[in-house]
Motif scaffolding. Structure first.
Motif, PDB file in Angstrom:
ATOM      1  N   GLY A  35      87.673  69.319 -11.075  1.00  0.00           N
ATOM      2  CA  GLY A  35      87.171  68.239 -10.180  1.00  0.00           C
ATOM      3  C   GLY A  35      88.404  67.321  -9.639  1.00  0.00           C
ATOM      4  O   GLY A  35      88.221  66.573  -8.646  1.00  0.00           O
ATOM      5  N   SER A  64      85.150  65.624  -6.914  1.00  0.00           N
ATOM      6  CA  SER A  64      83.918  65.445  -7.364  1.00  0.00           C
ATOM      7  C   SER A  64      84.087  64.258  -8.393  1.00  0.00           C
ATOM      8  O   SER A  64      84.834  64.115  -8.896  1.00  0.00           O
ATOM      9  CB  SER A  64      83.625  66.606  -8.176  1.00  0.00           C
ATOM     10  OG  SER A  64      83.981  66.627  -9.529  1.00  0.00           O
ATOM     11  N   GLU A  66      82.086  64.035 -10.687  1.00  0.00           N
ATOM     12  CA  GLU A  66      81.868  64.611 -11.982  1.00  0.00           C
ATOM     13  C   GLU A  66      83.405  64.800 -12.860  1.00  0.00           C
ATOM     14  O   GLU A  66      83.699  64.485 -14.031  1.00  0.00           O
ATOM     15  CB  GLU A  66      81.225  66.138 -12.216  1.00  0.00           C
ATOM     16  CG  GLU A  66      79.924  65.880 -11.638  1.00  0.00           C
ATOM     17  CD  GLU A  66      79.710  65.868 -10.311  1.00  0.00           C
ATOM     18  OE1 GLU A  66      78.426  65.374  -9.938  1.00  0.00           O
ATOM     19  OE2 GLU A  66      80.515  66.175  -9.660  1.00  0.00           O
ATOM     20  N   GLY A  69      84.894  61.089 -13.560  1.00  0.00           N
ATOM     21  CA  GLY A  69      83.862  60.701 -14.603  1.00  0.00           C
ATOM     22  C   GLY A  69      84.359  61.340 -15.885  1.00  0.00           C
ATOM     23  O   GLY A  69      84.465  60.658 -17.137  1.00  0.00           O
ATOM     24  N   GLY A  70      84.473  62.686 -15.913  1.00  0.00           N
ATOM     25  CA  GLY A  70      85.005  63.549 -17.135  1.00  0.00           C
ATOM     26  C   GLY A  70      86.349  63.275 -17.615  1.00  0.00           C
ATOM     27  O   GLY A  70      86.864  62.979 -18.746  1.00  0.00           O
ATOM     28  N   GLY A  74      84.892  60.928 -20.411  1.00  0.00           N
ATOM     29  CA  GLY A  74      84.361  62.173 -20.902  1.00  0.00           C
ATOM     30  C   GLY A  74      85.379  63.049 -21.785  1.00  0.00           C
ATOM     31  O   GLY A  74      85.260  64.067 -21.969  1.00  0.00           O
TER      32      GLY A  74
END
Length: 192
Positions: A35, A64, A66, A69-70, A74
């Motif tokens: 990402g 991305s 995601e 956020g990861g 995350g």
């Protein structure tokens, strides 16, 4: 694409060599992070190139949400910053453009970040179109490795980010030394 930036201002007597060693050790750990389009590990040293502060900073271009956020919550990296420096505020913008410059990314030694507010009575489409033209013109300048533009629609600001081989243009923004660049998904964010 999403842009993200945080900066950690350090004491004036801080040994900036500690940050350079941190970058050399930890920078390559994100070279394959899913990402992530690009992460520039940045340093400002008080008294060098006009910097009034010692600072460790980063600038990200995410392929991305995601991936972003990861990284942040995350368990894929941000915890290392939090455990070392506390939790800094993280600025973020919606990406508008990421353009190759006139020289390869591997030659980047400096970065610039410049934020500017959109005039309140200007249609955002006009302001962003003008900023995109500026980003494209920057990408064509000698010594530019990459030029990116992102927009914050809450504050109606644009941020110009550029990577340079050598000394940046004087009007390009706040200057940083580049310590490392991770670019696992660079092709996902680059525009022709």
């Amino acid at each position: 694409m999403y842009a993200m930036h945080y900066a950690i201002t350090l004491p004036t007597d801080y040994d900036i060599g500690i940050i350079r060693e941190r970058i050399a050790t930890k920078g390559p750990l994100l070279d394959n992070l899913p990402g992530l389009g690009l992460k520039a590990y940045l340093v400002r040293e008080r008294g060098v190139a006009g910097s009034p502060v010692n600072q460790y900073a980063t600038f990200y271009l995410w392929a991305s949400a995601e991936g972003m956020g990861g990284f942040l919550w995350g368990g894929r990296g941000f915890g290392s910053i939090v455990s070392s420096f506390g939790r800094p505020p993280v600025r973020h913008w919606t990406g508008a453009a990421c353009l190759n410059g006139t020289v390869p990314l591997s030659a980047a030694t400096a970065a610039t970040i410049r934020e500017e507010a959109m005039l309140p009575d200007i249609d955002p489409s006009i302001a962003v179109s003008s900023a995109l033209q500026e980003a494209a013109a920057r990408a064509r300048q000698p010594g530019v490795c990459l030029s990116a533009l992102a927009v914050d629609p809450q504050s109606w600001q644009v941020v110009h980010f550029a990577l340079w081989a050598g000394e940046p243009a004087s009007d390009a923004g706040t200057r940083y030394e580049v310590g490392h660049i991770s670019k696992p998904e660079i092709n996902a964010i680059l525009k022709a």
